[in-house]
Design an enzyme around this catalytic site. Structure first.
Site, PDB file in Angstrom:
ATOM      1  N   LEU A  78       0.793  -1.070  -0.093  1.00 52.46           N
ATOM      2  CA  LEU A  78       0.107  -0.012  -0.016  1.00 52.46           C
ATOM      3  C   LEU A  78       0.842   1.200   0.073  1.00 52.46           C
ATOM      4  CD1 LEU A  78      -2.656  -1.250   2.583  1.00 52.46           C
ATOM      5  CD2 LEU A  78      -2.721  -1.244   0.020  1.00 52.46           C
ATOM      6  N   CYS A  79       2.196   1.078  -0.257  1.00 48.00           N
ATOM      7  CA  CYS A  79       2.918   2.406  -0.454  1.00 48.00           C
ATOM      8  C   CYS A  79       2.838   3.092  -1.775  1.00 48.00           C
ATOM      9  CB  CYS A  79       4.432   1.825  -0.323  1.00 48.00           C
ATOM     10  SG  CYS A  79       5.663   3.195   0.212  1.00 48.00           S
ATOM     11  N   HIS A  80       2.874   4.269  -1.732  1.00 46.74           N
ATOM     12  CA  HIS A  80       2.628   5.345  -2.968  1.00 46.74           C
ATOM     13  C   HIS A  80       3.978   5.101  -3.616  1.00 46.74           C
ATOM     14  CE1 HIS A  80      -0.664   6.666  -0.365  1.00 46.74           C
ATOM     15  NE2 HIS A  80      -1.298   7.015  -1.688  1.00 46.74           N
ATOM     16  N   MET A 114       8.995   4.758   4.653  1.00 45.10           N
ATOM     17  CA  MET A 114       9.012   3.200   4.062  1.00 45.10           C
ATOM     18  C   MET A 114      10.384   3.293   3.187  1.00 45.10           C
ATOM     19  SD  MET A 114       6.765   2.071   5.892  1.00 45.10           S
ATOM     20  CE  MET A 114       7.126   0.283   5.321  1.00 45.10           C
ATOM     21  N   GLU A 115      10.394   4.274   2.362  1.00 44.73           N
ATOM     22  CA  GLU A 115      11.729   4.193   1.549  1.00 44.73           C
ATOM     23  C   GLU A 115      13.020   4.132   2.398  1.00 44.73           C
ATOM     24  OE1 GLU A 115       8.499   5.509  -0.929  1.00 44.73           O
ATOM     25  OE2 GLU A 115       9.239   6.125   1.045  1.00 44.73           O
ATOM     26  N   ASP A 129      23.763 -11.578   3.028  1.00 47.12           N
ATOM     27  CA  ASP A 129      24.234 -12.332   1.935  1.00 47.12           C
ATOM     28  C   ASP A 129      25.801 -12.485   1.677  1.00 47.12           C
ATOM     29  OD1 ASP A 129      23.821 -13.932  -0.445  1.00 47.12           O
ATOM     30  OD2 ASP A 129      24.096 -12.217  -1.596  1.00 47.12           O
TER      31      ASP A 129
END
Length: 159
Positions: A78-80, A114-115, A129
């Site tokens: 739901l992130c724009h 969020m980014e 990794d």
């Protein structure tokens, strides 16, 4: 319960939805997030001496973090999608791992926290990794927002 206390991604019926930000003003926005890679003294020594068998772990993690920030709306449902105007990922080797700090910037209708969080998590995953052959127990810890600026909320800093 006030509007500020409601979950913005849930409608009155309880269904998930993407928030309509079309009525919001465009403003400069910035977010800073942090986390850390927890690993062994052996890995720390290799990171300090550029001896990780897969190559330059910090360069890979920095690029992975930037790429992760750019791909955030593809992995957070739901992130724009917004135009990112700046992403930096800073990595600091400590005695017990690597501190990760990401800063994201935009001029848009919604924030960039969020980014920033995705940049930290992606950089951390890339580090895992890179070092997993030496430390299969390496882990990403304490991914969190430290600061966000802009929009109607203005400045928020983690207490």
């Amino acid at each position: 319960m006030t509007d500020a206390q409601k979950l913005t991604h849930v409608d009155a019926a309880g269904a998930a939805h993407m928030v309509d930000v079309s009525g919001k003003d465009v403003s400069a926005r910035r977010a800073v997030a942090a986390g850390r890679l927890d690993t062994t003294a052996e890995v720390v020594a290799l990171l300090r001496g550029e001896g990780v068998p897969k190559g330059d772990a910090l360069a890979v993690a920095r690029l992975a973090g930037i790429m992760g920030a750019k791909r955030t709306p593809e992995i957070i449902p739901l992130c724009h999608p917004i135009g990112l105007h700046g992403v930096s990922v800073d990595l600091t080797i400590t005695d017990t791992g690597v501190d990760i700090v990401a800063t994201t910037k935009t001029a848009d209708r919604t924030g960039v926290e969020m980014e920033a969080l995705t940049a930290v998590a992606t950089a951390g995953l890339a580090l895992v990794d890179m070092v997993k052959a030496i430390d299969p127990a390496a882990s990403i810890e304490a991914v969190r927002v430290l600061r966000k600026e802009g929009g109607k909320t203005g400045l928020w800093e983690r207490p």
